[in-house]
Design an enzyme around this catalytic site. Structure first.
Site, PDB file in Angstrom:
ATOM      1  N   LYS A  15      96.313  14.449 -24.245  1.00 46.57           N
ATOM      2  CA  LYS A  15      95.588  14.693 -25.427  1.00 46.57           C
ATOM      3  C   LYS A  15      94.208  15.923 -25.610  1.00 46.57           C
ATOM      4  O   LYS A  15      94.559  16.974 -26.395  1.00 46.57           O
ATOM      5  CB  LYS A  15      94.822  13.422 -26.283  1.00 46.57           C
ATOM      6  CG  LYS A  15      95.885  12.264 -26.372  1.00 46.57           C
ATOM      7  CD  LYS A  15      95.125  10.908 -27.236  1.00 46.57           C
ATOM      8  CE  LYS A  15      93.886  10.955 -26.469  1.00 46.57           C
ATOM      9  NZ  LYS A  15      94.553   9.936 -25.358  1.00 46.57           N
ATOM     10  N   ARG A  90      90.829   5.374 -33.176  1.00 45.25           N
ATOM     11  CA  ARG A  90      91.511   4.969 -32.721  1.00 45.25           C
ATOM     12  C   ARG A  90      92.022   3.583 -32.990  1.00 45.25           C
ATOM     13  O   ARG A  90      92.632   2.364 -32.099  1.00 45.25           O
ATOM     14  CB  ARG A  90      90.918   4.492 -31.216  1.00 45.25           C
ATOM     15  CG  ARG A  90      91.123   5.677 -30.089  1.00 45.25           C
ATOM     16  CD  ARG A  90      90.303   5.600 -29.227  1.00 45.25           C
ATOM     17  NE  ARG A  90      90.394   5.900 -28.088  1.00 45.25           N
ATOM     18  CZ  ARG A  90      89.664   6.957 -27.179  1.00 45.25           C
ATOM     19  NH1 ARG A  90      89.387   7.918 -27.526  1.00 45.25           N
ATOM     20  NH2 ARG A  90      89.601   6.836 -25.713  1.00 45.25           N
ATOM     21  N   ARG A 124      91.547  13.184 -12.455  1.00 41.51           N
ATOM     22  CA  ARG A 124      91.066  14.070 -13.556  1.00 41.51           C
ATOM     23  C   ARG A 124      89.676  14.500 -12.942  1.00 41.51           C
ATOM     24  O   ARG A 124      88.863  13.204 -12.511  1.00 41.51           O
ATOM     25  CB  ARG A 124      90.997  13.104 -14.548  1.00 41.51           C
ATOM     26  CG  ARG A 124      90.194  13.827 -15.717  1.00 41.51           C
ATOM     27  CD  ARG A 124      90.550  13.985 -17.242  1.00 41.51           C
ATOM     28  NE  ARG A 124      89.987  12.672 -17.467  1.00 41.51           N
ATOM     29  CZ  ARG A 124      89.940  11.535 -18.725  1.00 41.51           C
ATOM     30  NH1 ARG A 124      90.575  12.532 -19.469  1.00 41.51           N
ATOM     31  NH2 ARG A 124      89.698  10.258 -18.964  1.00 41.51           N
ATOM     32  N   ARG A 156      84.739  11.658 -14.561  1.00 43.34           N
ATOM     33  CA  ARG A 156      84.026  10.633 -15.575  1.00 43.34           C
ATOM     34  C   ARG A 156      83.730   9.109 -15.258  1.00 43.34           C
ATOM     35  O   ARG A 156      84.517   8.815 -14.558  1.00 43.34           O
ATOM     36  CB  ARG A 156      85.239  10.672 -16.687  1.00 43.34           C
ATOM     37  CG  ARG A 156      84.387  11.784 -17.434  1.00 43.34           C
ATOM     38  CD  ARG A 156      85.443  11.616 -18.758  1.00 43.34           C
ATOM     39  NE  ARG A 156      86.178  10.603 -19.740  1.00 43.34           N
ATOM     40  CZ  ARG A 156      87.010  10.041 -20.702  1.00 43.34           C
ATOM     41  NH1 ARG A 156      87.415  11.671 -20.986  1.00 43.34           N
ATOM     42  NH2 ARG A 156      87.036   9.182 -20.948  1.00 43.34           N
ATOM     43  N   ARG A 167      91.268   0.012 -20.130  1.00 45.04           N
ATOM     44  CA  ARG A 167      91.399   1.023 -21.824  1.00 45.04           C
ATOM     45  C   ARG A 167      92.642   1.245 -22.224  1.00 45.04           C
ATOM     46  O   ARG A 167      93.046   1.610 -23.524  1.00 45.04           O
ATOM     47  CB  ARG A 167      91.049   2.483 -20.626  1.00 45.04           C
ATOM     48  CG  ARG A 167      89.400   2.898 -20.986  1.00 45.04           C
ATOM     49  CD  ARG A 167      88.474   4.136 -20.148  1.00 45.04           C
ATOM     50  NE  ARG A 167      88.795   5.306 -20.282  1.00 45.04           N
ATOM     51  CZ  ARG A 167      89.542   6.398 -19.509  1.00 45.04           C
ATOM     52  NH1 ARG A 167      89.010   5.988 -18.157  1.00 45.04           N
ATOM     53  NH2 ARG A 167      89.311   7.380 -19.996  1.00 45.04           N
TER      54      ARG A 167
HETATM   55  P1  ADP Z   1      92.892  12.709 -22.478  1.00 46.35           P
HETATM   56  O1  ADP Z   1      92.417  13.881 -23.520  1.00 46.35           O
HETATM   57  O2  ADP Z   1      94.013  12.211 -23.298  1.00 46.35           O
HETATM   58  O3  ADP Z   1      92.568  11.583 -22.171  1.00 46.35           O
HETATM   59  P2  ADP Z   1      93.655  15.129 -20.838  1.00 46.35           P
HETATM   60  O4  ADP Z   1      93.919  15.941 -21.413  1.00 46.35           O
HETATM   61  O5  ADP Z   1      92.306  14.532 -19.914  1.00 46.35           O
HETATM   62  O6  ADP Z   1      93.942  12.910 -21.106  1.00 46.35           O
HETATM   63  O7  ADP Z   1      94.647  14.407 -19.470  1.00 46.35           O
HETATM   64  C1  ADP Z   1      94.601  13.719 -18.539  1.00 46.35           C
HETATM   65  C2  ADP Z   1      94.517  14.360 -16.614  1.00 46.35           C
HETATM   66  O8  ADP Z   1      96.187  14.403 -16.817  1.00 46.35           O
HETATM   67  C3  ADP Z   1      93.751  15.787 -16.106  1.00 46.35           C
HETATM   68  O9  ADP Z   1      93.473  15.549 -15.266  1.00 46.35           O
HETATM   69  C4  ADP Z   1      95.383  16.487 -16.834  1.00 46.35           C
HETATM   70  O10 ADP Z   1      94.536  18.037 -16.323  1.00 46.35           O
HETATM   71  C5  ADP Z   1      96.416  15.953 -16.521  1.00 46.35           C
HETATM   72  N1  ADP Z   1      97.586  16.730 -17.267  1.00 46.35           N
HETATM   73  C6  ADP Z   1      97.388  16.556 -19.188  1.00 46.35           C
HETATM   74  N2  ADP Z   1      98.770  16.898 -19.382  1.00 46.35           N
HETATM   75  C7  ADP Z   1      99.572  16.752 -18.169  1.00 46.35           C
HETATM   76  C8  ADP Z   1     100.541  16.696 -18.211  1.00 46.35           C
HETATM   77  N3  ADP Z   1     101.520  17.326 -18.594  1.00 46.35           N
HETATM   78  N4  ADP Z   1     101.528  16.690 -16.814  1.00 46.35           N
HETATM   79  C9  ADP Z   1     100.619  16.408 -15.047  1.00 46.35           C
HETATM   80  N5  ADP Z   1      99.545  16.417 -15.793  1.00 46.35           N
HETATM   81  C10 ADP Z   1      98.318  16.532 -17.237  1.00 46.35           C
HETATM   82  P1  AMP Z   2      88.283   9.549 -24.606  1.00 47.38           P
HETATM   83  O1  AMP Z   2      87.039  10.317 -23.676  1.00 47.38           O
HETATM   84  O2  AMP Z   2      88.985   9.892 -25.862  1.00 47.38           O
HETATM   85  O3  AMP Z   2      89.485   8.955 -23.227  1.00 47.38           O
HETATM   86  O4  AMP Z   2      87.110   8.402 -24.707  1.00 47.38           O
HETATM   87  C1  AMP Z   2      86.199   7.286 -23.805  1.00 47.38           C
HETATM   88  C2  AMP Z   2      85.929   6.298 -24.442  1.00 47.38           C
HETATM   89  O5  AMP Z   2      84.669   7.445 -25.378  1.00 47.38           O
HETATM   90  C3  AMP Z   2      86.552   4.943 -25.065  1.00 47.38           C
HETATM   91  O6  AMP Z   2      86.692   4.458 -24.026  1.00 47.38           O
HETATM   92  C4  AMP Z   2      85.555   4.651 -26.077  1.00 47.38           C
HETATM   93  O7  AMP Z   2      84.977   3.459 -25.068  1.00 47.38           O
HETATM   94  C5  AMP Z   2      84.694   5.697 -26.850  1.00 47.38           C
HETATM   95  N1  AMP Z   2      85.794   6.306 -27.462  1.00 47.38           N
HETATM   96  C6  AMP Z   2      86.398   7.700 -27.045  1.00 47.38           C
HETATM   97  N2  AMP Z   2      86.434   7.717 -29.087  1.00 47.38           N
HETATM   98  C7  AMP Z   2      87.000   6.630 -29.486  1.00 47.38           C
HETATM   99  C8  AMP Z   2      86.489   6.113 -31.276  1.00 47.38           C
HETATM  100  N3  AMP Z   2      86.865   6.780 -31.728  1.00 47.38           N
HETATM  101  N4  AMP Z   2      86.745   4.873 -31.667  1.00 47.38           N
HETATM  102  C9  AMP Z   2      86.152   4.352 -30.224  1.00 47.38           C
HETATM  103  N5  AMP Z   2      85.896   4.073 -29.576  1.00 47.38           N
HETATM  104  C10 AMP Z   2      85.641   5.369 -28.753  1.00 47.38           C
END
Ligand code: ADP
Ligand code: AMP
Length: 210
Positions: A15, A90, A124, A156, A167
């Protein structure tokens, strides 16, 4: 004309990666509730103190806290031509709260099976500036350093296997029902998130340009 987008999908589906690329190409701001909360934790603000324990456990931060953050952020001038919500809503309560303050044009549902998520998230690496990398699939040019701003990359706190599993559980229980909710509204665009980053992005652009 406004273009208001929601990025839906499990943690680690891409995302943030995609939201950043769309933001860069089209100019709409990326609004990541996770990033806003992490910055609040770093600043040791009241919001950060409240959010920290939930995030550490991989639970959702209470709806009323997050709803307030988003309502405030969407009132800013830079959201007037569109915005990309990354990580919100969410659960159904948040989706209803959003409906009170904005209309939505596209919901991109990035699908990735659970088995792939642990690998994605444990490799990541992120930067404070908002950039996201993956050690294998999207590595920085220089090891451990952000391409964009040169700061050191880090992992993270919630990207450890135990928290990742919780999660995912929370995602299936609370967030996944939003897929049906937005499908019924005719807003859902499903994307195969196991494809390359560029291919997923092309799928979104063809929808946005079409
Ligand atoms: P989200 O925001 O949904 O938690 P991220 O954008 O941070 O996900 O992506 C999670 C991990 O996967 C990161 O390390 C990113 O670089 C990697 N990633 C994202 N999209 C892809 C893809 N299409 N193929 C492989 N790795 C990806
Ligand atoms: P993310 O960066 O989107 O993976 O979010 C990391 C953490 O932040 C999640 O596991 C939740 O604990 C909190 N969080 C982020 N967005 C929301 C949301 N819309 N509602 C509740 N908790 C959230």
């Amino acid at each position: 004309m406004m273009t208001n987008i929601i990025m839906l999908g499990p943690p680690g589906s891409g995302k943030g990666t995609q939201a950043e690329m769309i933001s860069e190409k089209y100019g709409w701001p990326q609004i990541s509730t996770g990033n806003i909360l992490r910055h609040a934790i770093e600043a040791k603000s009241k919001l950060g103190l409240e959010a920290e324990s939930y995030m550490g456990r991989g639970e959702l931060v209470p709806d009323e806290v997050v709803d307030g953050i988003v309502a405030e952020r969407l009132s800013h001038e830079d959201c007037r031509s569109g915005f990309i919500l990354d990580g919100f809503p969410r659960d159904l309560h948040q989706a209803h709260a959003l409906e009170e303050i904005a209309s939505i044009d596209h919901v991109f549902d990035i699908r990735v099976p659970d088995q792939a998520i642990v690998d994605r998230l444990s490799k990541r690496r992120v930067c404070d500036c908002g950039e996201t990398y993956h050690l294998e699939y999207n590595p920085p040019r220089a090891e451990g350093v952000c391409d964009e701003c040169g700061k050191p990359l880090y992992q993270r706190d919630d990207d450890n296997e135990g928290t990742i599993r919780n999660r995912l559980k929370v995602y299936h229980e609370k967030t996944e029902p939003l897929i049906g909710y937005y499908r019924e509204k005719g807003l859902l665009v499903e994307l195969d998130g196991t494809r390359d980053i560029g291919e997923v992005f092309d799928g979104m652009c063809s929808r946005l340009d079409g």
